[in-house]
Enzyme design. Structure first.
Site: not given
Length: 248
Positions: A92, A164
């Protein structure tokens, strides 16, 4: 036909009481819909009990690259499996930027997750400066290449990729459906050069300020296969609406 998967990333939020209320709302509303919640480590036991027998899966937000040993504060993939986890987020952008996780470390965590039988959700994406410099594809390619070099292209048949754009996470800015689709298509095309079947079957989620209001338009794009949802996953009505948009 690829299925779509929506996964909620609770980040460092929640309490026993808040979680109980949220899960109680999600469980009946999402019956029969494929979705997941990735929760802080201390709440895995609570989620395992609350979601037993439901169609909602659960997972964690990070994992050690090590199997076991003298690694104070770390949590191994086999421990996550003990708590019924199906998924674990690796790479992430917050882990990469705030905690200095390198592409090589992310690849090691990805392999540790798969070795234990977990499905890694591999996050890739560019910063605002990188997008404005026109190097989005190079950045995403580098992040993917590190995993493919370490684990092989075939490993992606047992993984999920989440694109993302870092500039759209928690900022309220969202990549337009067309911007997101362009990167998703690039990811699938790049991987198809290595293995067309793996690329065709790969779930590629979009993450970055997804909410009920923009979910349907994003999910309608041909290469967007669901979402990795941050803040909106803490709101039952929002998360349910996003999951239903993906399931249509």
């Amino acid at each position: 036909m690829r299925k779509k998967l929506v996964a909620g990333n609770w980040k460092m939020h929640g309490s026993l009481a808040e979680n109980a209320a949220l899960l109680a709302a999600l469980k009946p509303a999402l019956q029969g819909i494929e979705a997941a919640v990735c929760v802080p480590f201390p709440y895995l036991a609570q989620v395992q009990t609350a979601l037993a027998g439901s169609s909602l899966a659960w997972g964690a937000q990070n994992v050690s690259e090590h199997g076991k040993g003298a690694f104070t504060g770390e949590v191994s993939a086999s421990m996550l499996l003990d708590f019924g986890c199906k998924y674990v987020i690796v790479g992430h952008s917050e882990r990469r930027s705030l905690y200095g996780e390198s592409d090589a470390l992310v690849a090691a965590k990805y392999m540790a997750a798969q070795a234990a039988g977990l499905t890694p959700i591999l996050c890739v994406g560019e910063s605002l400066a990188e997008r404005e410099s026109g190097v989005t594809e190079q950045v995403v390619a580098r992040q993917l290449d590190a995993v493919v070099a370490a684990a092989g292209i075939a490993s992606l048949a047992r993984a999920v990729v989440a694109y993302e754009p870092v500039w759209a996470i928690g900022t309220g800015k969202t990549a337009s459906p067309e911007q997101a689709q362009a990167v998703h298509a690039f990811i699938r095309g790049k991987l198809a050069d290595l293995d067309a079947a793996v690329a065709a079957g790969l779930i590629i989620q979009y993450g970055g300020s997804v909410k009920a209001a923009n979910a349907a338009e994003l999910m309608a794009q041909p290469d967007i296969d669901g979402g990795l949802i941050g803040g909106a996953s803490l709101l039952a009505d929002e998360f349910v609406a996003i999951c239903r948009a993906a399931a249509k």
